[in-house]
Write an enzyme that holds these catalytic residues in place. Structure first.
Site, short mmCIF file in Angstrom:
data_model
loop_
_atom_site.label_atom_id
_atom_site.label_comp_id
_atom_site.label_asym_id
_atom_site.label_seq_id
_atom_site.Cartn_x
_atom_site.Cartn_y
_atom_site.Cartn_z
N LYS A 125 0.86 -1.19 0.00
CA LYS A 125 0.00 0.00 0.00
C LYS A 125 0.89 1.23 0.00
CE LYS A 125 -2.86 2.70 3.22
NZ LYS A 125 -3.42 2.74 4.59
N ASP A 176 -2.27 10.56 3.54
CA ASP A 176 -3.66 10.19 3.78
C ASP A 176 -4.33 11.19 4.69
OD1 ASP A 176 -6.06 8.89 3.97
OD2 ASP A 176 -5.37 7.44 5.47
N LYS A 195 -9.48 13.05 8.62
CA LYS A 195 -8.93 12.69 9.91
C LYS A 195 -8.89 13.92 10.83
CE LYS A 195 -5.76 9.16 8.08
NZ LYS A 195 -6.21 8.00 8.87
N ARG A 254 -7.32 -0.53 1.70
CA ARG A 254 -7.83 -1.82 1.24
C ARG A 254 -8.35 -1.73 -0.20
NH1 ARG A 254 -11.82 -1.85 6.22
NH2 ARG A 254 -9.98 -0.71 6.96
#
Length: 489
Positions: free
Chosen positions: A254, A259, A266, A340
């Site tokens: 990954k 992110d 977040k 994922r």
């Protein structure tokens, strides 16, 4: 790019001890018995060395720990570092001893006296690993360590044993550099370029751009990166050191270079650490570098999905439905469960193209695995006991913490979607397990598979035995050992 400190191996020269400058590190067994070099140093130091090894302070040291005797009389050296290490030490203790020396390196020369110790090569590896220092973005002049020399009984034999370990250290350092880099430097462009540069080591490297990924149907991966100015990419690295035509082991990483969480953004506190969300891709890259540098006799393919997860007018929204390369549809409940989605498409592509003998994916996938295992162990999930046991054995041999986690149909059922084939999350409880269940849906039944959730082990806020705080490079050593033990001919 960071490189391990060069280490020279030479015969034991008792006459050179008095005039050696800088630091001298001496291995002493737990009983305090001094070898020929130790006895010579003790005579030069007027008995101070023997006095120390007979003291309570030496007795209190654990195997692999060290203490400095500063400004020793009778020597040109500024310090003698006494490193306790039993004659029949295991690999972990030898590396810990080397790390004690590596932690104390300075701009001065360092002489390490191992004499005939059987673990001298492992001591050199521990030294190199702990001496890592990421200074790429500091304006002060880098404080490079002075030359390191090891006195050993059989220099050529020890150097030959240390050579593959030096290649391993190179791979770990490459991973640490990637994970430590800020996201404004390590964009998807830069990451791919660094991997392409490894062609000079003998790797075959391909970069799949968005147009090709679209043709392949990688809608899950592309959805993650559609809100970013950095285009998504998949990089394929092949090392063909084994039998020609034999199916490779596949390593999948990954590579989310940053992110934010996307629209499911977040919290601000701690978000700066999300530069490490490409840790899985970093480990895969480091392993491939190690294999090439030590000319491993195995066929291995490393694939990394490089994306950036950003909030934007074009960004993926909660509730969107994307279609994977496999053909399954996914309802995106939370855009922060993006890793994922990246792995699903790359894993399917790896199986379709390479039909691997086994597949291992690595990802900083869930905070849930940190709740479960802390920062001591990586979560290990697998569909094949033999394959998994082989990895756990390799990880234990290399001292990299790993713990197998459960899987099962009850966890899988939590991914059921009302409007698509599945959801990308299954709720807070068992979050690391449901993430693994999601990934397993993209593993063909005949493919032995391991998922490694490295969220808790890829980057630490404090020093570890072989690394300063920051990126650890966890997994490079274990995967290299697995390949050496099970796949090399």
């Amino acid at each position: 790019m960071s490189h391990p400190v060069p280490i020279q191996f030479q015969p034991v020269d008792l006459e050179a001890l008095a005039t050696a400058t800088g630091r001298i590190a001496l291995l002493v067994d737990e009983g305090g018995k001094l070898g020929a070099a130790g006895r010579r140093l003790d005579r030069l130091m007027k008995g101070a060395l023997a006095r120390f090894v007979g003291s309570d302070a030496f007795s209190a040291l654990k195997s692999g720990e060290a203490a400095d005797l500063a400004w020793p009389a009778g020597l040109a050296a500024e310090a003698v570092q006494v490193v306790k290490l039993e004659r029949k030490a295991d690999v972990a203790a030898a590396r810990k001893a080397g790390a004690a020396v590596g932690r104390g390196l300075s701009k001065l020369a360092t002489l390490v006296i191992c004499e005939g110790h059987s673990r001298a090569a492992e001591v050199s590896f521990g030294l190199a690993m702990r001496a890592y220092d990421f200074t790429a973005h500091k304006t002060a002049e880098a404080k490079l360590p002075g030359p390191v020399t090891m006195m050993v009984a059989a220099p050529e034999a020890v150097a030959a044993e240390a050579a593959p370990l030096a290649a391993l250290a190179e791979g770990v350092f490459f991973t640490r550099d990637l994970v430590n880099e800020p996201a404004n430097i390590l964009t998807t462009y830069d990451f791919a370029a660094r991997l392409a540069a490894m062609q000079e080591l003998g790797l075959e490297v391909e970069i799949l751009e968005e147009e090709e990924l679209t043709k392949l149907g990688m809608g899950a991966l592309l959805g993650v990166g559609q809100g970013s100015e950095s285009p998504s990419k998949v990089v394929v690295m092949q090392w063909k050191g084994g039998v020609e035509g034999e199916a490779p082991l596949a390593l999948i990483g990954k590579g989310v270079v940053f992110d934010t969480g996307g629209i499911s953004i977040k919290p601000a506190g701690g978000m700066e650490e999300m530069t490490m969300d490409m840790g899985g891709a970093g480990v895969v890259s480091g392993v491939m570098r190690t294999l090439a540098m030590r000319k491993a006799k195995a066929n291995v393919v490393g694939l990394v999905g490089l994306v950036e997860n950003m909030p934007d007018g074009r960004a993926q929204r909660p509730g969107d439905v994307v279609k994977s390369m496999k053909g399954d549809t996914i309802e995106v409940i939370n855009t922060d469960a993006e890793g994922r989605l990246v792995l699903a498409d790359v894993m399917w592509y790896a199986q379709e193209r390479f039909n691997p003998v086994g597949m291992i994916d690595l990802a900083t996938l869930t905070g849930a695995i940190i709740v479960a295992l802390g920062h001591e162990n990586t979560g290990v999930f697998s569909n094949n006991d033999t394959f998994c046991d082989g990895f756990l054995k390799a990880a234990k041999a290399e001292g990299e913490g790993a713990w197998r986690m459960p899987m099962g149909e009850a966890y899988d059922a939590k991914l059921k979607s009302r409007i698509a084939d599945m959801m990308n999350i299954g709720g807070r409880d068992g979050g690391a397990i449901t993430a693994s269940q999601f990934l397993q849906r993209f593993v063909k039944p005949e493919t032995p598979w391991i998922h490694l959730d490295i969220a808790g082990t890829a980057l630490l806020k404090s020093d570890s035995t072989l690394a300063p705080k920051g990126a650890t490079g966890w997994g490079v050593m274990a995967l290299n050992r697995l390949i050496k033990d099970r796949y090399e001919r």
